[in-house]
Design an enzyme around this catalytic site. Structure first.
Site, PDB file in Angstrom:
ATOM      1  N   ARG A 121       0.822  -1.218   0.000  1.00  0.00           N
ATOM      2  CA  ARG A 121       0.000   0.000   0.000  1.00  0.00           C
ATOM      3  C   ARG A 121       0.859   1.273   0.000  1.00  0.00           C
ATOM      4  O   ARG A 121       0.498   2.288   0.596  1.00  0.00           O
ATOM      5  CB  ARG A 121      -0.941   0.035   1.209  1.00  0.00           C
ATOM      6  CG  ARG A 121      -2.046  -0.998   1.184  1.00  0.00           C
ATOM      7  CD  ARG A 121      -3.003  -0.765   0.018  1.00  0.00           C
ATOM      8  NE  ARG A 121      -4.239  -1.523   0.173  1.00  0.00           N
ATOM      9  CZ  ARG A 121      -4.400  -2.790  -0.182  1.00  0.00           C
ATOM     10  NH1 ARG A 121      -3.403  -3.447  -0.758  1.00  0.00           N
ATOM     11  NH2 ARG A 121      -5.553  -3.395  -0.001  1.00  0.00           N
ATOM     12  N   SER A 143     -10.836  -0.187   2.885  1.00  0.00           N
ATOM     13  CA  SER A 143     -10.115  -0.256   4.162  1.00  0.00           C
ATOM     14  C   SER A 143      -9.684   1.143   4.598  1.00  0.00           C
ATOM     15  O   SER A 143      -9.094   1.882   3.805  1.00  0.00           O
ATOM     16  CB  SER A 143      -8.854  -1.107   4.015  1.00  0.00           C
ATOM     17  OG  SER A 143      -9.182  -2.388   3.541  1.00  0.00           O
ATOM     18  N   GLU A 156      -5.176   4.527   5.811  1.00  0.00           N
ATOM     19  CA  GLU A 156      -4.819   4.067   4.468  1.00  0.00           C
ATOM     20  C   GLU A 156      -5.175   5.074   3.362  1.00  0.00           C
ATOM     21  O   GLU A 156      -4.358   5.335   2.480  1.00  0.00           O
ATOM     22  CB  GLU A 156      -5.484   2.704   4.225  1.00  0.00           C
ATOM     23  CG  GLU A 156      -4.857   1.914   3.106  1.00  0.00           C
ATOM     24  CD  GLU A 156      -5.659   2.012   1.850  1.00  0.00           C
ATOM     25  OE1 GLU A 156      -5.159   1.565   0.825  1.00  0.00           O
ATOM     26  OE2 GLU A 156      -6.772   2.553   1.873  1.00  0.00           O
TER      27      GLU A 156
HETATM   28  N1  EPU Z   1     -11.448  -9.780  10.457  1.00  0.00           N
HETATM   29  C1  EPU Z   1     -12.190  -9.800  11.600  1.00  0.00           C
HETATM   30  N2  EPU Z   1     -13.174  -8.874  11.767  1.00  0.00           N
HETATM   31  C2  EPU Z   1     -13.450  -7.949  10.825  1.00  0.00           C
HETATM   32  C3  EPU Z   1     -12.685  -7.915   9.656  1.00  0.00           C
HETATM   33  C4  EPU Z   1     -11.681  -8.827   9.482  1.00  0.00           C
HETATM   34  O1  EPU Z   1     -11.985 -10.633  12.477  1.00  0.00           O
HETATM   35  O2  EPU Z   1     -14.353  -7.134  11.065  1.00  0.00           O
HETATM   36  C5  EPU Z   1     -10.364 -10.759  10.261  1.00  0.00           C
HETATM   37  C6  EPU Z   1     -10.908 -12.047   9.664  1.00  0.00           C
HETATM   38  O3  EPU Z   1     -10.275 -13.136  10.297  1.00  0.00           O
HETATM   39  C7  EPU Z   1     -10.450 -11.990   8.228  1.00  0.00           C
HETATM   40  C8  EPU Z   1      -9.151 -11.207   8.342  1.00  0.00           C
HETATM   41  O4  EPU Z   1      -9.404 -10.266   9.392  1.00  0.00           O
HETATM   42  O5  EPU Z   1     -10.272 -13.262   7.706  1.00  0.00           O
HETATM   43  C9  EPU Z   1      -8.786 -10.449   7.090  1.00  0.00           C
HETATM   44  O6  EPU Z   1      -9.927  -9.772   6.589  1.00  0.00           O
HETATM   45  P1  EPU Z   1     -10.191  -9.656   5.003  1.00  0.00           P
HETATM   46  O7  EPU Z   1     -10.022 -10.951   4.350  1.00  0.00           O
HETATM   47  O8  EPU Z   1     -11.486  -8.940   4.830  1.00  0.00           O
HETATM   48  O9  EPU Z   1      -8.994  -8.753   4.501  1.00  0.00           O
HETATM   49  P2  EPU Z   1      -8.300  -7.463   5.132  1.00  0.00           P
HETATM   50  O10 EPU Z   1      -6.937  -7.829   5.560  1.00  0.00           O
HETATM   51  O11 EPU Z   1      -9.194  -6.861   6.145  1.00  0.00           O
HETATM   52  C10 EPU Z   1      -7.193  -6.645   2.915  1.00  0.00           C
HETATM   53  C11 EPU Z   1      -7.143  -5.368   2.121  1.00  0.00           C
HETATM   54  C12 EPU Z   1      -8.422  -5.215   1.304  1.00  0.00           C
HETATM   55  C13 EPU Z   1      -8.540  -6.399   0.376  1.00  0.00           C
HETATM   56  C14 EPU Z   1      -8.568  -7.681   1.227  1.00  0.00           C
HETATM   57  C15 EPU Z   1      -8.574  -8.929   0.383  1.00  0.00           C
HETATM   58  C16 EPU Z   1      -5.746  -3.835   3.379  1.00  0.00           C
HETATM   59  C17 EPU Z   1      -5.700  -2.596   4.227  1.00  0.00           C
HETATM   60  N3  EPU Z   1      -6.959  -4.228   3.011  1.00  0.00           N
HETATM   61  O12 EPU Z   1      -8.256  -6.503   3.864  1.00  0.00           O
HETATM   62  O13 EPU Z   1      -8.294  -4.032   0.516  1.00  0.00           O
HETATM   63  O14 EPU Z   1      -9.720  -6.324  -0.407  1.00  0.00           O
HETATM   64  O15 EPU Z   1      -7.397  -7.732   2.060  1.00  0.00           O
HETATM   65  O16 EPU Z   1      -7.303  -9.142  -0.151  1.00  0.00           O
HETATM   66  O17 EPU Z   1      -4.703  -4.394   3.078  1.00  0.00           O
HETATM   67  C18 EPU Z   1      -8.745  -1.714   0.473  1.00  0.00           C
HETATM   68  O18 EPU Z   1      -7.532  -1.521   0.470  1.00  0.00           O
HETATM   69  O19 EPU Z   1      -9.559  -0.749   0.440  1.00  0.00           O
HETATM   70  C19 EPU Z   1      -9.258  -3.062   0.551  1.00  0.00           C
HETATM   71  C20 EPU Z   1     -10.556  -3.323   0.645  1.00  0.00           C
END
Ligand code: EPU
Length: 343
Positions: A168, A241, A337
């Site tokens: 990012r 995010s 972010e």
């Molecule tokens: N989780 C929770 N509670 C929540 C949200 C997440 O417990 O409310 C835990 C869950 O275990 C989940 C893990 O966090 O499995 C990861 O969540 P998720 O798969 O939704 O991915 P993320 O790490 O929250 C990142 C990117 C997203 C991208 C997804 C999928 C960043 C800051 N965000 O989110 O990017 O779509 O991975 O690859 O790196 C964006 O940048 O705007 C964005 C949406």
């Protein structure tokens, strides 16, 4: 001041920021050709006007009044520069919508970008934060970025190695407003392998025949997963995010795990892990919270939302409250972010 006819005074950006804030630019200008960037910057400098650049407005937090000149990046065009048996080189205008590019590549049988489906925003914004999702980052496919260097006041082509891409982050994010991106040159190799190791995709394809895991199937899977987890900005204001997933030393993760065995983390490199900030925020009870006109999405705690009638100050106050709690609970500093524009 003598205004060029294409400068739009008191221009509403309410339809051009996915948070849906009421925002007015002092002056706006639609940039549809690269050469207008240089002309506009010369004008802004001559008149001592501040300026900023807006793509789709999907990763920015805008104040109610934006002083100076706002360049609305609308340069269109997807051009096949060269193609052979190994791959295709594309030149894509900064104003092309990212998702429409992903669809175009799949329609033309150039796979590679399917994991990045449904990311809002424009192609010109993609390198700035090195967009990424489901195990793929755009820098994997960038050959070079064409930009106007507003410091040297000259055009520059930055090849991938010079763009300083990391999670990012990029040279462009580190030097706000210096490089105004006009086009992105991508290289998509024809050799293709599915990338479905990300847990949500693994679940989606569990038990399915290998032959059925095509670029289009992954595209559809990503669209479905994103639609379930992430709010549609057309329905509820958001910028995806709101915080980066923090990268911590493995020793720190081990300490955190003693107190919070369920903490979610992914290996980053040999010494570091990436924590799911969504889990941290969720664990502190913020998920689904509403305060005034803003809140935390009820399906993904990493996403802050705007219910209507709010503004940047209100949202940033909520962000600070979350940061303070996470710092107290976990001794971790969450980094915002999206890009915050100054009033
Ligand atoms: N989780 C929770 N509670 C929540 C949200 C997440 O417990 O409310 C835990 C869950 O275990 C989940 C893990 O966090 O499995 C990861 O969540 P998720 O798969 O939704 O991915 P993320 O790490 O929250 C990142 C990117 C997203 C991208 C997804 C999928 C960043 C800051 N965000 O989110 O990017 O779509 O991975 O690859 O790196 C964006 O940048 O705007 C964005 C949406």
């Amino acid at each position: 001041m003598n205004l060029p006819s294409n400068l739009l005074p008191a221009y509403s950006l309410s339809q051009r920021n996915t948070l849906g804030f009421e925002v007015e630019a002092e002056f706006a200008i639609h940039i549809t050709e690269a050469k207008q960037i240089a002309e506009t910057l010369v004008y802004a400098k001559d008149h001592n006007m501040p300026y900023q650049v807006l793509g789709g407005g999907s990763n920015v937090v805008l104040p109610s009044a934006l002083p100076g000149l706002t360049l609305l990046m609308d340069i269109a065009g997807i051009e096949i520069v060269s193609e052979d048996a190994n791959g295709v080189s594309l030149k894509v205008g900064a104003g092309v919508s990212w998702h429409s590019l992903v669809i175009w590549t799949l329609e033309h049988s150039y796979p590679g970008l399917e994991n990045l489906a449904l990311i809002p925003g424009t192609v010109g914004a993609a390198p700035i934060q090195n967009i990424g999702a489901y195990g793929v980052e755009i820098n994997d496919y960038i050959n070079s970025v064409e930009a106007f260097d507003s410091q040297a006041m000259q055009w520059i082509t930055l090849d991938r190695a010079h763009c300083q891409f990391s999670y990012r982050h990029s040279l462009f994010k580190a030097n706000p407003l210096r490089y105004i991106i006009s086009a992105v040159n991508l290289y998509l190799p024809k050799q293709w392998q599915p990338r479905i190791s990300y847990v949500d995709l693994q679940h989606f394809f569990a038990g399915k025949e290998n032959d059925s895991i095509t670029p289009l199937a992954i595209f559809e899977a990503v669209c479905e997963i994103r639609t379930q987890k992430l709010p549609d900005p057309k329905q509820i204001g958001n910028v995806g995010s709101f915080f980066q997933n923090p990268i911590v030393e493995n020793s720190m993760l081990a300490k955190l795990k003693q107190r919070h065995p369920a903490i979610v983390a992914y290996p980053e490199d040999t010494n570091h892990s990436k924590l799911a900030a969504g889990w941290l925020i969720d664990h502190c009870g913020f998920k689904g919270l509403r305060t005034g006109n803003v809140g935390v999405h009820d399906k993904q705690a990493l996403v802050l939302i705007h219910h209507g009638g709010g503004n940047a100050n209100e949202l940033l106050q909520l962000a600070e409250r979350i940061q303070k709690t996470i710092s107290e609970q976990f001794e971790i500093d969450l980094q915002v972010e999206p890009i915050i524009f100054n009033a």
